[in-house]
Design a protein around this motif. Structure first.
Motif: not given
Length: 190
Positions: A149-155, A163-172, A179-187
């Motif tokens: 459930g973690f999301t990792c942002v790599i430059d 960054q390493l974010l706990q996004s969910h409790d199950s697999p992402v 399109p502007t790259e301001e946000y991202f969404v995970t499911g």
């Protein structure tokens, strides 16, 4: 383009009742992800055995000989399984997500050099395997999701995890970047 549990990869075209090409027959490892490059002239597949294969899209099966197209590149990018990949910029650089015994579960590959030297950089993240990738070209960011459930942002410019974010409790299972790259969404699987 379709990929199946039996490992087959087939191409269809509007207006044709049957497939126009079979790139890979059944009896191979399960296809886990398929993607076209930005120009649409190449595509790749990754499979449950950890392999990536790249093909040209303009190949058509010869009806007289019945020869099937061969990938122009195939290598094992993860020791256990490959779950996703993205083309980076010019399509000669590829990022893969999977599960490897050495925990190098996010890898950057250069397809223009020999396979023994093609690994550009490996990131040790998602200790139980990476499941999905997204690429934000304007900011040169690679966003990955993992089994826990973690999301990792790599430059990619710095080749560093930002960054390493706990996004969910199950697999992402899915990541989308606006399109502007301001946000991202995970499911997730839940």
């Amino acid at each position: 383009l379709t990929g199946a549990q039996d490992g087959s990869v087939r191409m269809f075209e509007w207006g044709h009742a049957q497939q126009i090409t079979c790139f890979r027959s059944g009896g191979n490892s399960r296809v886990t992800r398929m993607r076209f490059n930005y120009q649409g002239n190449k595509f790749g597949i990754v499979d449950a055995d950890g392999y990536i294969s790249l093909y040209q899209t303009n190949w058509k099966c010869c009806p007289l000989t019945g020869t099937s197209p061969k990938p122009y590149l195939t290598w094992q990018c993860h020791s256990k399984t490959a779950n996703d990949f993205v083309f980076i910029s010019s399509s000669s650089l590829i990022a893969t997500a999977g599960f490897s015994s050495d925990n190098r579960n996010i890898c950057l590959w250069d397809t223009l050099v020999s396979p023994t030297n093609s690994l550009v950089h490996a990131f040790i993240c998602h200790d139980s395997g990476a499941t999905v990738l997204a690429y934000a070209p304007k900011h040169q960011l690679l966003i990955s999701g993992g089994r826990r459930g973690f999301t990792c942002v790599i430059d990619l410019r710095l080749k560093q995890q930002q960054q390493l974010l706990q996004s969910h409790d199950s697999p992402v299972k899915a990541i989308a970047v606006d399109p502007t790259e301001e946000y991202f969404v995970t499911g997730s699987a839940e």
